[in-house]
Design an enzyme around this catalytic site. Structure first.
Site, PDB file in Angstrom:
ATOM      1  N   ASP A 148     -42.563 -80.488 -59.583  1.00  0.00           N
ATOM      2  CA  ASP A 148     -41.802 -79.855 -58.505  1.00  0.00           C
ATOM      3  C   ASP A 148     -40.309 -80.081 -58.700  1.00  0.00           C
ATOM      4  OD1 ASP A 148     -44.158 -79.065 -57.426  1.00  0.00           O
ATOM      5  OD2 ASP A 148     -44.125 -80.422 -55.699  1.00  0.00           O
ATOM      6  N   TYR A 189     -38.995 -77.833 -61.395  1.00  0.00           N
ATOM      7  CA  TYR A 189     -38.933 -76.459 -60.877  1.00  0.00           C
ATOM      8  C   TYR A 189     -37.741 -76.307 -59.935  1.00  0.00           C
ATOM      9  CZ  TYR A 189     -40.202 -72.260 -58.272  1.00  0.00           C
ATOM     10  OH  TYR A 189     -40.179 -71.026 -57.672  1.00  0.00           O
ATOM     11  N   LEU A 201     -39.328 -71.234 -48.258  1.00  0.00           N
ATOM     12  CA  LEU A 201     -38.323 -72.062 -47.596  1.00  0.00           C
ATOM     13  C   LEU A 201     -37.261 -72.484 -48.600  1.00  0.00           C
ATOM     14  CD1 LEU A 201     -40.519 -74.490 -45.438  1.00  0.00           C
ATOM     15  CD2 LEU A 201     -39.030 -72.684 -44.565  1.00  0.00           C
ATOM     16  N   GLU A 211     -41.486 -81.736 -39.061  1.00  0.00           N
ATOM     17  CA  GLU A 211     -42.896 -82.009 -39.345  1.00  0.00           C
ATOM     18  C   GLU A 211     -43.072 -82.218 -40.840  1.00  0.00           C
ATOM     19  OE1 GLU A 211     -45.469 -78.424 -38.973  1.00  0.00           O
ATOM     20  OE2 GLU A 211     -43.579 -77.406 -38.475  1.00  0.00           O
ATOM     21  N   LYS A 235     -44.430 -81.693 -44.523  1.00  0.00           N
ATOM     22  CA  LYS A 235     -44.738 -80.474 -45.289  1.00  0.00           C
ATOM     23  C   LYS A 235     -45.951 -80.753 -46.171  1.00  0.00           C
ATOM     24  CE  LYS A 235     -42.609 -77.141 -48.488  1.00  0.00           C
ATOM     25  NZ  LYS A 235     -43.572 -77.304 -49.598  1.00  0.00           N
ATOM     26  N   ARG A 249     -50.979 -66.122 -49.418  1.00  0.00           N
ATOM     27  CA  ARG A 249     -49.618 -65.588 -49.382  1.00  0.00           C
ATOM     28  C   ARG A 249     -49.358 -64.576 -50.480  1.00  0.00           C
ATOM     29  NH1 ARG A 249     -44.356 -69.445 -49.572  1.00  0.00           N
ATOM     30  NH2 ARG A 249     -45.178 -69.957 -51.630  1.00  0.00           N
ATOM     31  N   LYS A 261     -37.038 -76.881 -38.348  1.00  0.00           N
ATOM     32  CA  LYS A 261     -36.929 -75.516 -37.840  1.00  0.00           C
ATOM     33  C   LYS A 261     -36.129 -75.526 -36.539  1.00  0.00           C
ATOM     34  CE  LYS A 261     -41.490 -74.264 -39.678  1.00  0.00           C
ATOM     35  NZ  LYS A 261     -42.887 -73.895 -39.341  1.00  0.00           N
ATOM     36  N   CYS A 281     -48.814 -85.519 -90.280  1.00  0.00           N
ATOM     37  CA  CYS A 281     -49.670 -85.054 -89.188  1.00  0.00           C
ATOM     38  C   CYS A 281     -50.934 -85.906 -89.110  1.00  0.00           C
ATOM     39  CB  CYS A 281     -50.037 -83.586 -89.412  1.00  0.00           C
ATOM     40  SG  CYS A 281     -51.241 -82.944 -88.226  1.00  0.00           S
TER      41      CYS A 281
END
Length: 719
Positions: free
Chosen positions: A36, A39, A87, A120, A122, A143, A310, A426
């Site tokens: 996360d 990203y 969000l 709250e 998440k 979604r 919010k 290898c």
């Protein structure tokens, strides 16, 4: 050094592609490859560039999109009446304060006017919208891309938290939105069950059970997504899924004037909501709520990855509205990566399908964020050296998302212990392993004989851009490889000796076997450039292969030329050590002279790759074996008379009907030169969707610009 407009445009293009790919892996395939935090870093960089260069915002920018378009799925698609948004994120107290300030400025509130927010936790689950009509559940959808999701109505009927009928009076239409999730203990139990079932099946067939081949879920979020998005609801019914609500979509009436009031009513209707939700009257209360939830995170029975704020008043939410993909009235304060201490018990080297050697640390099992971690990626040779990681070291690992964690600190690097020696051969095939010019990754040079790469190389060899052999698809190659029939590309041309054995396999008939063998025989005299490209030599793509063959004419000359370059390289070590080929003109000129090419597209990286490939005895053996079965004719470039003969063409933007390599090949066939950048020497620009700075420069220089359809007409006219 400041980013130029051209650099920004190129980076925005790369970011759009990267983020789109990771969105698809996360939202559509439930198989994320990055954390996360990684990203989020990509998204933040995209936002920074768009803020600095707003005129470069792309139609496919991640700032304009939500989730990911649904790929092929057994579930039917459902359009959302009200778009399901994403969000925006905050990562520091200062960013939360700035969010509050933006809200106040947008609403033009006086300093003394209080602004309340709900806070709250998440939850980390799969977004789902539940549509109730007159209190009865009529549809449930994921979604998807925010506008279209997947219909999972029969599946959610199996989730006890979701009532089929709301308790008490309800509006004519009310869509409750929330997350389908799986608790940590249930996730661990599910993976144990999958392992036990796989063991039982193997033993019933008399096979030796191999747990490494059992596909298990990476984390609770993936488990929830995979369990909900089943074609068969009976499978979903066996999975311990939960749900809680955090908002709403379409509604014929709202049962309250604030976020908190409506959520309280949703709870009275019989749906769970976050037990951590509170109303915060000040910024200090918002930050305190975050600190409290973060402190108790590890003890929660479910995974959370942040706190959502919010604006409480719904009339203010309405005024604030939305930006491209997110509401202005909400933000998610993300948690930092979770960390834990453990011991590195071993370091293994894994060889990927492209030959990359990746070190993986085997750890003493440790619980991080509800997930037991036993492996950690060490990335590459340089990263091991930077961290000084050795077997027996005590390390801090970080699970910044739902992928293999990473080491962030070595707590015992000062202790005396032998350093880890990264292999120079290898571990799979014994070939030399080298880091190529300008790269940190060490790769196996074994190529065609390396068992870790072999099937992928075979699939590439028969692919459309290479030999294009009909009937020899991925599943067939995997099957024949497992039977020991395909070890090397040359074995493809010896399959005719196995006709009866192939016919004995399930699913094969006389006609299908004969069609396959006929397709193989049709490639006995392959195009030399396609054959070279099919070998999968690093840096030798389709265009490079054609350029090499244009210069050499005869593919049989290639090993000798590679050896000649290898000799030049050994005689000029200082030039060979240069990392930036633009500053290494003599080596680059040697490549062009030795391989008899005149294009700027072939430089030292190609020369090194060819020299390394033909340096290996087994690669030369594969090459000789292959040429004993096939006879590629001399390579002659045939061009057609066309409107673009002798002109320089630049392709930019997304090409929708052909690959970039195919477009360049078409230009070459028409007697034109395909260039990579627009200049005063450019005669024509072919622009697809998303064309950026090249299109702008073409306009400034007055260069003719056409679309892909017009280019197709030019190709057709030359036919």
């Amino acid at each position: 050094m400041a980013t130029t407009e051209a650099e920004a445009a190129n980076e925005l293009m790369r970011l759009a592609r990267q983020i789109a790919r990771h969105n698809r892996l996360y939202h559509a395939e439930d198989a994320p490859e990055i954390s996360d935090a990684e990203y989020d870093a990509l998204v933040r960089r995209n936002a920074e560039l768009e803020a600095a260069f707003p005129h470069l915002i792309r139609p496919d920018s991640p700032s304009q999109l939500v989730g990911h378009e649904i790929a092929a799925s057994p579930l039917s698609k459902v359009a959302h009446e009200v778009r399901m948004m994403s969000l925006d994120n905050a990562f520091t107290d200062e960013e939360v304060a700035e969010f509050v300030g933006r809200v106040r400025r947008f609403l033009n509130l006086p300093a003394e006017e209080p602004v309340a927010f709900t806070a709250e936790d998440k939850i980390d689950g799969l977004s789902c919208s539940l549509r109730y009509e007159n209190g009865r559940l009529v549809r449930a959808a994921t979604r998807g891309d925010g506008q279209v999701g997947e219909d999972v109505t029969p599946n959610v009927a199996c989730i006890a938290d979701i009532p089929q009928q709301l308790q008490g009076d309800a509006p004519a239409v009310f869509e409750i939105r929330g997350e389908v999730y799986m608790e940590k203990q249930a996730f661990v139990a599910l993976n144990a069950q999958l392992l036990a079932e796989a063991r039982e099946k193997a033993e019933s067939r008399g096979e030796v059970f191999d747990p490494t081949g059992v596909r298990q879920f990476a984390n609770p979020r993936n488990a929830a997504a995979g369990s909900l998005r089943q074609k068969d609801p009976a499978i979903t019914a066996k999975r311990p899924l939960r749900f809680w609500a955090h908002g709403w979509g379409a509604a014929s009436a709202l049962p309250g004037a604030t976020q908190q009031e409506v959520m309280a009513q949703i709870a009275r209707w019989g749906l769970p909501i976050s037990p951590e939700m509170i109303r915060c009257a000040t910024l200090d209360e918002m930050l305190a709520a975050y600190a409290r939830i973060a402190a108790g995170r590890a003890n929660l029975p479910y995974e959370i990855d942040g706190v959502v704020y919010k604006v409480d008043r719904l009339d203010w939410q309405q005024r604030l509205g939305f930006v491209a993909k997110a509401p202005r009235w909400a933000i998610a304060r993300k948690f930092p990566a979770e960390q834990a201490e453990t011991t590195v018990e071993a370091i293994d080297i894994q060889v990927g399908r492209t030959g990359k050697l990746t070190p993986v640390g085997r750890l003493a099992p440790v619980l991080v964020g509800g997930v037991t971690v036993t492996n950690v990626t060490l990335h590459n040779r340089d990263e091991i050296a930077r961290l000084g990681v050795r077997m027996g070291d005590r390390v801090v690992i970080q699970r910044a998302g739902d992928v293999i964690p990473q080491v962030v600190a070595n707590l015992t690097r000062e202790e005396e212990r032998p350093a880890f020696l990264f292999p120079d051969h290898c571990p799979e095939c014994g070939s030399e392993a080298v880091a190529e010019e300008g790269e940190v990754d060490v790769r196996c040079t074994g190529g065609l004989i390396c068992p870790a790469q072999r099937t992928e190389r075979l699939k590439h060899f028969v692919s459309r851009g290479a030999l294009d052999i009909d009937g020899l698809g991925e599943k067939t190659i995997d099957q024949f490889f497992a039977l020991g029939w395909l070890e090397s590309p040359v074995d493809i041309f010896r399959l005719r000796k196995r006709r009866d054995a192939i016919l004995a396999l399930e699913g094969w008939q006389d006609k299908s076997v004969d069609n396959l063998l006929k397709a193989i025989e049709a490639r006995r005299e392959p195009d030399a450039a396609r054959l070279l490209f099919g070998l999968g030599i690093r840096h030798v793509g389709a265009v490079t292969a054609r350029d090499l063959m244009k210069g050499l004419g005869d593919i049989h000359r290639l090993p000798g030329k590679a050896a000649e370059f290898a000799a030049y390289r050994s005689e000029h070590p200082r030039e060979a050590e240069e990392k930036e080929s633009p500053f290494n003109t003599r080596m680059s000129e040697a490549v062009k002279r030795i391989f008899e090419v005149g294009t700027d597209g072939i430089g030292t990286a190609v020369g090194h790759a060819l020299a390394d490939f033909f340096h290996e005895d087994h690669n030369r053996q594969v090459w000789n074996d292959l040429l004993s079965e096939v006879s590629p004719p001399l390579y002659v470039v045939e061009t057609k008379a066309s409107a673009v003969a002798g002109k320089t063409v630049v392709f930019t933007g997304k090409l929708e009907t052909m690959s970039r390599d195919e477009a360049k090949a078409q230009a070459e066939m028409l007697g034109a030169k395909a260039a990579g950048s627009v200049s005063a020497k450019t005669d024509l620009v072919v622009a697809g969707p998303g064309a950026g700075t090249k299109l702008k420069k073409a306009a400034e220089l007055g260069i003719e610009v056409i679309d892909e359809a017009a280019w197709a007409e030019i190709v057709k006219a030359a036919g």
